[in-house]
Write a protein that holds these residues in place. Structure first.
Motif, short mmCIF file in Angstrom:
data_model
loop_
_atom_site.label_atom_id
_atom_site.label_comp_id
_atom_site.label_asym_id
_atom_site.label_seq_id
_atom_site.Cartn_x
_atom_site.Cartn_y
_atom_site.Cartn_z
N ASP A 178 -8.01 5.96 2.52
CA ASP A 178 -7.51 7.27 3.64
C ASP A 178 -7.98 8.87 3.35
O ASP A 178 -8.46 8.58 1.67
CB ASP A 178 -6.01 7.64 3.87
N GLY A 237 7.43 4.23 3.04
CA GLY A 237 7.79 5.90 4.19
C GLY A 237 9.50 5.41 4.46
O GLY A 237 9.70 4.92 3.68
N SER A 238 9.97 6.01 5.24
CA SER A 238 11.19 6.20 4.65
C SER A 238 11.85 5.00 6.09
O SER A 238 12.92 4.24 5.72
CB SER A 238 11.44 7.38 6.18
N ILE A 241 -3.87 -4.70 8.53
CA ILE A 241 -2.73 -4.24 7.94
C ILE A 241 -1.50 -4.71 8.52
O ILE A 241 -1.51 -4.62 9.18
CB ILE A 241 -2.71 -2.66 8.44
N LEU A 297 0.98 -0.93 -0.21
CA LEU A 297 0.03 0.05 -0.24
C LEU A 297 1.09 1.29 -0.08
O LEU A 297 0.34 1.97 -0.63
CB LEU A 297 -1.12 0.45 1.66
N GLY A 298 1.41 0.95 0.66
CA GLY A 298 2.02 2.03 0.39
C GLY A 298 3.92 2.22 1.29
O GLY A 298 4.34 1.22 1.87
N ALA A 355 -2.99 11.68 4.96
CA ALA A 355 -2.55 10.74 4.48
C ALA A 355 -2.43 9.19 5.91
O ALA A 355 -2.56 8.33 6.22
CB ALA A 355 -1.55 10.30 3.84
N ASN A 356 -2.71 10.05 6.87
CA ASN A 356 -3.09 9.30 8.09
C ASN A 356 -3.31 9.52 9.44
O ASN A 356 -4.28 9.18 9.89
CB ASN A 356 -1.37 10.02 9.04
N GLY A 382 8.92 2.28 6.86
CA GLY A 382 8.62 0.91 7.22
C GLY A 382 7.64 0.78 5.79
O GLY A 382 7.92 2.10 4.69
N GLU A 427 6.73 2.89 17.32
CA GLU A 427 5.40 3.07 16.75
C GLU A 427 4.84 1.61 17.70
O GLU A 427 3.36 1.86 18.26
CB GLU A 427 5.57 2.24 15.21
N ARG A 431 -6.80 -3.25 -1.97
CA ARG A 431 -6.90 -2.40 -1.06
C ARG A 431 -7.93 -3.19 0.19
O ARG A 431 -9.37 -2.22 0.08
CB ARG A 431 -7.13 -1.71 -0.81
N ILE A 488 -3.47 7.53 12.37
CA ILE A 488 -2.48 5.90 11.70
C ILE A 488 -1.14 7.08 11.73
O ILE A 488 -0.96 8.24 11.73
CB ILE A 488 -2.49 5.74 10.84
N ALA A 492 -6.00 3.07 14.75
CA ALA A 492 -6.55 1.63 14.12
C ALA A 492 -6.41 0.91 14.62
O ALA A 492 -4.77 1.09 15.80
CB ALA A 492 -5.96 1.38 13.55
N GLY A 537 -10.33 0.64 7.48
CA GLY A 537 -11.13 1.22 5.82
C GLY A 537 -10.31 1.12 4.75
O GLY A 537 -9.08 0.99 4.61
N LYS A 578 3.29 -4.07 8.49
CA LYS A 578 3.98 -2.79 8.43
C LYS A 578 5.10 -3.91 8.51
O LYS A 578 5.85 -4.46 9.92
CB LYS A 578 4.08 -1.52 8.94
N TRP A 609 -2.06 -4.24 12.07
CA TRP A 609 -3.16 -3.89 12.96
C TRP A 609 -4.90 -3.83 12.05
O TRP A 609 -4.22 -5.41 10.62
CB TRP A 609 -3.68 -2.11 12.27
N1 LIG Z 1 -5.07 0.02 10.12
C1 LIG Z 1 -4.84 0.79 8.52
N2 LIG Z 1 -5.99 0.50 7.82
C2 LIG Z 1 -6.88 0.66 6.33
N3 LIG Z 1 -5.42 1.41 5.80
C3 LIG Z 1 -4.27 1.67 6.82
C4 LIG Z 1 -4.69 1.13 8.07
N4 LIG Z 1 -2.83 1.91 7.75
C5 LIG Z 1 -2.11 2.29 6.93
N5 LIG Z 1 -3.32 1.90 6.14
C6 LIG Z 1 -2.49 2.04 4.74
O1 LIG Z 1 -1.87 2.16 4.67
C7 LIG Z 1 -1.13 3.85 4.52
C8 LIG Z 1 0.07 3.99 4.43
O2 LIG Z 1 0.58 3.43 5.94
P1 LIG Z 1 0.96 4.62 6.83
O3 LIG Z 1 0.98 5.81 7.07
O4 LIG Z 1 1.20 4.15 8.33
O5 LIG Z 1 2.59 4.21 7.01
P2 LIG Z 1 4.02 4.99 5.72
O6 LIG Z 1 3.78 6.31 5.78
O7 LIG Z 1 4.36 4.10 4.51
O8 LIG Z 1 5.80 4.41 6.74
P3 LIG Z 1 6.39 5.48 7.36
O9 LIG Z 1 6.00 4.95 8.87
O10 LIG Z 1 7.59 4.66 7.00
O11 LIG Z 1 6.10 6.77 7.45
C9 LIG Z 1 -1.91 4.71 5.06
O12 LIG Z 1 -1.74 5.89 3.78
C10 LIG Z 1 -3.31 4.14 4.38
O13 LIG Z 1 -3.84 4.10 3.16
#
Ligand SMILES: Nc1ncnc2c1ncn2[C@@H]1O[C@H](COP(=O)(O)OP(=O)(O)OP(=O)(O)O)[C@@H](O)[C@H]1O
Length: 501
Positions: free
Chosen positions: A255, A143-144, A190, A140-141, A318-319, A146, A208, A173, A331, A224, A252, A192, A248
């Motif tokens: 976001d 970050g720095s 979800i 799904l995504g 996004a969070n 994870g 975290e 998704r 989140i 979450a 949904g 990570k 987690w």
């Molecule tokens: N519990 C959840 N339920 C549904 N979607 C989620 C949930 N947790 C995360 N997501 C989706 O995953 C995306 C990425 O999650 P998150 O922001 O935690 O990680 P990240 O920003 O990629 O990682 P980092 O922690 O390294 O910044 C979110 O923008 C959201 O769309």
């Protein structure tokens, strides 16, 4: 649990755990028990209702009782003025220990609730997750620190060979059923993956996890549902032996950023949040009510996490996940800091998204030293909080989210960057920005109801004023006229009673 309700004399004799606090002088006592209990007068008249008191607390009662007796004896001999002095001191200590961020409740959490949660989770197997419990669906995504995947829980009696779901219909998704995994895999999660070999990634993964457990006790409705973590025991893509994973509940499909990218925003959230309760409401007002409800939920969650001493530090669309029942949840607590005990707080280190970050850049002034050991940090935290109001950091970001939701032309990354350049030029004064901006913002939604939304935005997006205050805290924002008598709440209530949702 023991239930104590209107204890009678015989109940008092039979139940070793009943204590009447209202009296101290003995006329009745039982010696057949591990402790000696003494009661004054007719124990049958002791009519306090203790409700359900956990056994662990009941075990403490003899100590508390004898403490009270001692206290009464000591104070009986004191002159009146000293008694008053003692009472004032006790009152002030109580106020200090319960002031934000809550030294007392924090200590109860750290020394009682956290170990209890650990024991409970261990007994129920919640802390015994393993990689074979899950099948990965899609990334799904990233970050720095994870990489985030959606996945499903493998039911207890099923064993699967694959770690990643095969491609097929219904992928994506959490939409549709778990393709290729024949519908038995209903529980979506979800996952990570904490990056391995990246500087400080493991530390942030641990933070975290800590923040998620802490909030699952202190304010579970704000974030979450955290299921726990595991360490992969073999290498099988995307698992790498020794790598840590956090899990987690899937909250949904999308976001807030996903919803805002859609041209139909905010109407695309209407049925989730209000069912059909807004039908017949004029379009602009309807949009305004949806945005107000999202904002109310974000700020209510912020108030709850700030009450525990936690500052999120990465509030942005996004969070913020929107659940299928229309609840908004925060989140990504990897950058959060607990300023009650100094957790994840490193002076002069900022982990920011520059587009949502307030002008002060740091949650505490740069000259703030490294936090002392946790108990000392906790004792000092009310002073630190009063002097610096670190929670206002998140409130600025919440203000940017409000502006983006209400002004369609600020939703793209480029225009948000332009906004940030302009607001800096306007010295973080939204009224001045309004005069100089070239972004031609449509302020209709914020101008409704005599400009209450605009007024709130100007009080969130601002420099910090005198004594690092000025910007509204979450509690103050919820008291702002924008939220008072907001029709959004009434519509939510109506949608709950409506059968047409
Ligand atoms: N519990 C959840 N339920 C549904 N979607 C989620 C949930 N947790 C995360 N997501 C989706 O995953 C995306 C990425 O999650 P998150 O922001 O935690 O990680 P990240 O920003 O990629 O990682 P980092 O922690 O390294 O910044 C979110 O923008 C959201 O769309």
């Amino acid at each position: 649990m023991a239930s104590l309700l209107f204890p009678t004399a015989s109940a008092l004799q039979q139940n070793p755990k009943i204590i009447c606090f209202s009296t101290f002088k003995p006329t009745f006592h039982s010696t057949s028990l591990p402790f000696t209990y003494r009661f004054k007068g007719n124990p049958g008249r002791c009519n306090a209702n203790f409700g359900n008191i956990p056994d662990v607390l009941l075990d403490q009662l003899p100590i508390v009782q004898s403490g009270l007796v001692q206290f009464q004896r000591v104070t009986e001999e004191l002159p009146q003025t000293e008694k008053w002095g003692l009472a004032v001191f006790a009152g002030l200590t109580w106020i200090y220990l319960t002031a934000r961020p809550g030294v007392l409740i924090g200590a109860v959490d750290a020394y009682l609730l956290a170990p209890l949660q650990l024991a409970f989770d261990s007994l129920t197997g919640r802390r015994r997750l393993k990689m074979t419990d899950f099948v990965i669906r899609e990334k799904l995504g990233e970050g720095s620190f994870g990489v985030v995947y959606s996945g499903v829980v493998v039911p207890k009696n099923v064993s699967v060979q694959e770690t990643v779901e095969k491609r097929g219909r219904g992928r994506g998704r959490g939409r549709g059923n778990a393709a290729g995994l024949d519908g038995k895999y209903k529980e979506k999660v979800i996952l990570k993956k904490v990056k391995v070999g990246i500087q400080r990634a493991e530390e942030f993964g641990d933070f975290e996890e800590w923040f998620n457990y802490r909030l699952s006790r202190a304010a579970p409705e704000t974030c979450a549902d955290f299921l726990g973590s595991f360490v992969a025991d073999e290498t099988k893509s995307p698992f790498a032996k020794g790598g840590k994973w956090l899990v987690w509940k899937f909250e949904g499909d999308r976001d807030l950023e996903d919803y805002m990218k859609d041209r139909s925003f905010p109407v695309n959230l209407e049925s989730l949040m209000f069912g059909r309760a807004l039908q017949g409401v004029e379009s602009v007002k309807r949009n305004a009510l949806i945005i107000k409800q999202i904002m109310r939920q974000i700020i209510t969650s912020l108030k709850k996490i700030h009450d525990t001493g936690i500052v999120h530090r990465d509030i942005k669309p996004a969070n913020i996940v929107v659940t299928k029942t229309g609840r908004v949840k925060l989140i990504d607590f990897g950058a959060a800091a607990d300023l009650r005990i100094g957790k994840n707080y490193i002076p002069k280190m900022s982990l920011l998204d520059p587009d949502y970050c307030p002008p002060e850049l740091f949650v505490l002034p740069e000259e703030t030293p490294n936090p002392p050991p946790e108990p000392i940090a906790a004792l000092l935290s009310p002073i630190l909080w009063q002097l610096n109001s670190p929670d206002l950091f998140d409130m600025y970001s919440a203000g940017i989210v409000l502006l983006q939701m209400a002004i369609p032309t600020l939703r793209s990354i480029t225009s948000l960057k332009n906004f940030n350049t302009e607001i800096k030029k306007a010295q973080y004064d939204l009224n001045r920005w309004r005069e100089i901006t070239r972004l031609r913002p449509d302020l209709t939604i914020l101008e409704l109801d005599s400009g209450r939304g605009w007024d709130l935005a100007t009080k969130l997006i601002s420099e910090r004023g005198y004594l690092r205050r000025g910007r509204l805290s979450a509690a103050a924002a919820l008291r702002h006229p924008y939220f008072l008598l907001g029709g959004d709440q009434a519509a939510v209530v109506m949608s709950k009673f409506s059968l047409t949702k």
